[in-house]
Design a protein around this motif. Structure first.
Motif, short mmCIF file in Angstrom:
data_model
loop_
_atom_site.label_atom_id
_atom_site.label_comp_id
_atom_site.label_asym_id
_atom_site.label_seq_id
_atom_site.Cartn_x
_atom_site.Cartn_y
_atom_site.Cartn_z
N GLN A 113 0.86 -1.18 0.00
CA GLN A 113 0.00 0.00 0.00
C GLN A 113 0.89 1.23 0.00
O GLN A 113 1.71 1.40 0.91
N MET A 114 0.74 2.05 -1.02
CA MET A 114 1.61 3.22 -1.18
C MET A 114 0.75 4.48 -1.08
O MET A 114 -0.13 4.70 -1.92
N ASN A 115 0.99 5.26 -0.05
CA ASN A 115 0.27 6.50 0.17
C ASN A 115 1.22 7.69 0.05
O ASN A 115 2.44 7.53 0.09
N SER A 116 0.65 8.86 -0.08
CA SER A 116 1.43 10.10 -0.19
C SER A 116 2.56 9.96 -1.21
O SER A 116 3.71 10.30 -0.94
N LEU A 117 2.22 9.46 -2.36
CA LEU A 117 3.22 9.20 -3.39
C LEU A 117 3.87 10.48 -3.87
O LEU A 117 3.23 11.54 -3.94
N LYS A 118 5.16 10.36 -4.19
CA LYS A 118 5.96 11.48 -4.66
C LYS A 118 6.50 11.16 -6.06
O LYS A 118 6.65 9.99 -6.41
N PRO A 119 6.83 12.19 -6.82
CA PRO A 119 7.40 11.93 -8.16
C PRO A 119 8.63 11.03 -8.10
O PRO A 119 8.86 10.22 -9.02
N GLU A 120 9.40 11.13 -7.04
CA GLU A 120 10.61 10.30 -6.91
C GLU A 120 10.30 8.83 -6.64
O GLU A 120 11.21 7.99 -6.64
N ASP A 121 9.04 8.51 -6.42
CA ASP A 121 8.64 7.10 -6.29
C ASP A 121 8.43 6.45 -7.66
O ASP A 121 8.21 5.23 -7.74
N THR A 122 8.49 7.23 -8.71
CA THR A 122 8.32 6.69 -10.06
C THR A 122 9.40 5.66 -10.37
O THR A 122 10.59 5.94 -10.24
N ALA A 123 8.97 4.47 -10.75
CA ALA A 123 9.90 3.37 -11.03
C ALA A 123 9.11 2.15 -11.49
O ALA A 123 7.88 2.14 -11.42
N VAL A 124 9.85 1.15 -11.92
CA VAL A 124 9.25 -0.17 -12.11
C VAL A 124 9.40 -0.92 -10.80
O VAL A 124 10.51 -1.00 -10.25
N TYR A 125 8.30 -1.42 -10.29
CA TYR A 125 8.28 -2.13 -9.02
C TYR A 125 8.25 -3.63 -9.27
O TYR A 125 7.42 -4.13 -10.05
N TYR A 126 9.15 -4.34 -8.59
CA TYR A 126 9.29 -5.79 -8.77
C TYR A 126 8.98 -6.51 -7.46
O TYR A 126 9.46 -6.12 -6.39
#
Length: 115
Positions: free
Chosen positions: A81-94
């Motif tokens: 669960q990802m809250n308060s997302l930031k632009p720096e969280d942009t990525a491919v998640y594995y």
């Protein structure tokens, strides 16, 4: 043979939320830890969060207080669960699953956070 199926990625505005899921299936006797990693363009893959078979969790400092990892042992599934997302969280998640003797990776799901 073990298969990992990830879901839940997408595009979200900064401050928004997403929930990633990873379901493991196949020849599974016992799972040690399950975790999420991410890789942004031009960067190395990094740990986001991990949860052990006993429920202990560990988070990257950059996501503490914003992300929550959980697992359903009966369904061999792990969620992020990802809250308060930031632009720096942009990525491919594995998704990564440790079956004590063998490690398995999911195919990856894209998370894009717009500013």
């Amino acid at each position: 043979q073990v298969q990992l199926v990830e879901s839940g990625g997408g595009l979200v505005q900064a401050g928004g939320s997403l929930r990633l899921s990873c379901a493991a299936s196949g020849s599974i006797f016992s799972i040690n830890y399950m975790g999420w990693y991410r890789q942004a363009p031009g960067k190395q893959r990094e740990l986001v969060a991990v949860v052990t078979s006993g429920g202990s969790t560990n988070y990257a400092d950059s996501v503490k207080g914003r992300f929550t990892i959980s697992r359903d042992n009966a369904k061999n599934t792990v969620h992020l669960q990802m809250n308060s997302l930031k632009p720096e969280d942009t990525a491919v998640y594995y998704c990564k699953v440790d079956l004590y003797k063998t490690l398995y990776w999911g195919q990856g799901t894209q998370v894009t956070v717009s500013s």
